[in-house]
Motif scaffolding. Sequence first.
Motif, PDB file in Angstrom:
ATOM      1  N   LEU A  75      -0.805 -45.467  11.950  1.00 21.63           N
ATOM      2  CA  LEU A  75       0.572 -45.177  12.599  1.00 21.63           C
ATOM      3  C   LEU A  75       1.482 -46.251  12.458  1.00 21.63           C
ATOM      4  O   LEU A  75       2.493 -45.853  11.993  1.00 21.63           O
ATOM      5  CB  LEU A  75       0.284 -44.684  13.751  1.00 21.63           C
ATOM      6  CG  LEU A  75      -0.610 -43.238  14.032  1.00 21.63           C
ATOM      7  CD1 LEU A  75      -0.376 -42.833  15.688  1.00 21.63           C
ATOM      8  CD2 LEU A  75      -0.330 -42.037  13.431  1.00 21.63           C
ATOM      9  N   THR A 107       6.850 -37.046  13.536  1.00 19.01           N
ATOM     10  CA  THR A 107       5.503 -37.188  13.892  1.00 19.01           C
ATOM     11  C   THR A 107       4.958 -36.038  14.624  1.00 19.01           C
ATOM     12  O   THR A 107       5.505 -35.679  15.802  1.00 19.01           O
ATOM     13  CB  THR A 107       5.281 -38.482  14.714  1.00 19.01           C
ATOM     14  OG1 THR A 107       5.517 -39.682  14.059  1.00 19.01           O
ATOM     15  CG2 THR A 107       3.550 -38.594  15.035  1.00 19.01           C
ATOM     16  N   ILE A 137       5.798 -45.844  12.966  1.00 17.17           N
ATOM     17  CA  ILE A 137       5.767 -45.130  14.167  1.00 17.17           C
ATOM     18  C   ILE A 137       5.631 -46.073  15.221  1.00 17.17           C
ATOM     19  O   ILE A 137       4.895 -47.058  15.142  1.00 17.17           O
ATOM     20  CB  ILE A 137       4.405 -44.042  14.331  1.00 17.17           C
ATOM     21  CG1 ILE A 137       4.809 -43.024  13.271  1.00 17.17           C
ATOM     22  CG2 ILE A 137       4.272 -43.479  15.562  1.00 17.17           C
ATOM     23  CD1 ILE A 137       3.296 -41.965  12.876  1.00 17.17           C
ATOM     24  N   THR A 170       3.669 -37.592   9.318  1.00 15.46           N
ATOM     25  CA  THR A 170       2.462 -37.999   9.823  1.00 15.46           C
ATOM     26  C   THR A 170       1.865 -36.919  10.954  1.00 15.46           C
ATOM     27  O   THR A 170       2.656 -36.652  11.848  1.00 15.46           O
ATOM     28  CB  THR A 170       2.803 -39.295  10.575  1.00 15.46           C
ATOM     29  OG1 THR A 170       3.209 -40.302   9.441  1.00 15.46           O
ATOM     30  CG2 THR A 170       1.309 -39.905  10.977  1.00 15.46           C
TER      31      THR A 170
END
Length: 423
Positions: free
Chosen positions: A388, A79, A393, A341
């Motif tokens: 997310l 991320t 995540i 992401t």
Amino acid sequence: VSGRDEVGLRAQAGRLREHLIGRPEAEPVDVGYSLVTARAALEHRAAVVGASREELLAGLQLLAEGAVGGSQVVRRGRTAFVFTGQGAQRVGMGGELYAAFPVFAGAFDAVCAGLDPLLPRALGGVIAGGEGLDETGFTQPALFAVEVALFRLLESWGVRPDVVAGHSIGEVAAAHVAGVLSLEDACVLVAARAGLMQGLPAGGAMVAVEAGEEEVRALLPGGGLVGLAAVNGPGAVVVSGAEAAVEEVVRVLRSRGRRTRRLSVSHAFHSPLMDPMLEEFGRVAEGLDYRPPRIAVVSAVTGELADEQTLASAGYWVRHVREPVRFADAVRALENDGVTTLLELGPDAVLTAMADAAVRNTDAVVAVPALRARQPESRTLLNALGRLFTRGIAVDWQAFYDGTGARRIDLPTYAFRRDRYWL
């Protein structure tokens, strides 16, 4: 809501909706808390955001019927947080988050406490009222304050990046949250950068052009009057410098059918017109204490992962003012680093579209904006948080619900799929 597959997730959403319709006394905050703390998070995930019980039930119905985007399968990847640059500012930015989330308010106030003694007027009043917000001397500190507060809020919810990057002034915010600069030193750097730029003679021009870097470079005249300010994508370049020289480059590009758009700025940033401020800014940068980054930083000056020595050099931050922002290269470096992401931290979705255009594999890498102009801040941020989570995540939901009074309640068990076989 989650399931083993798309069918299971829809069934689970429908089952939850029917359960809640029969229990009007169930508080939405208790439902949300129970879903994320007492249920396994399976591979197919979806999130519904609403401001009322009715809105949430309607969202569950759409999910159950497959009338919305459906679930996302968890993606295993890294991320990145990318911090927006100048031009994204808007009056009142962060105000809704300030009122809704004490962590955001505390972080924002801490940044303002560091910046206000270095600025002509209190920063909070400028952001709220708008007078002077588009002046570089206030724009850059304002963006820095909002972006750092956004980071601290997400951090309090357990959402942390593997790597950070930023566009122009956004990279200073990235360096601060990565631990390269203390808040005190970051405020000094931001205020000096903004103030010295503001103090330059007004004039110059910046124009975004729909053309590749090589084509534009071939049109740049000698004499140090114009240069590239940014390379934001394969066909997205910003030309900056003396107005007449910029207009000549733009004229040629228009004759070739290239689209152009003049930016509303007071100065020609990242151009030769910045040169008179560089020496004094370098002296300010020399007086700061640089530390090893705790989070990896991708430089938009080099377009590569930055090492400790680069970020700890005053000369780097001088180059950062003068040289082009190589955002497209930075995005590709993030992609090469395994990032799947990208979360844009800023008051509007500016970098999101640029990142989408710069990545090579759009199926694997997704850019998500934390905020959007002219949309409710809390809803937009929570939509981003939900997205997310659906991508796998980690979110500390216990911390997210802390202080809300949420409690666990009974909810339906998993909607198992059953097939009957008759003899």
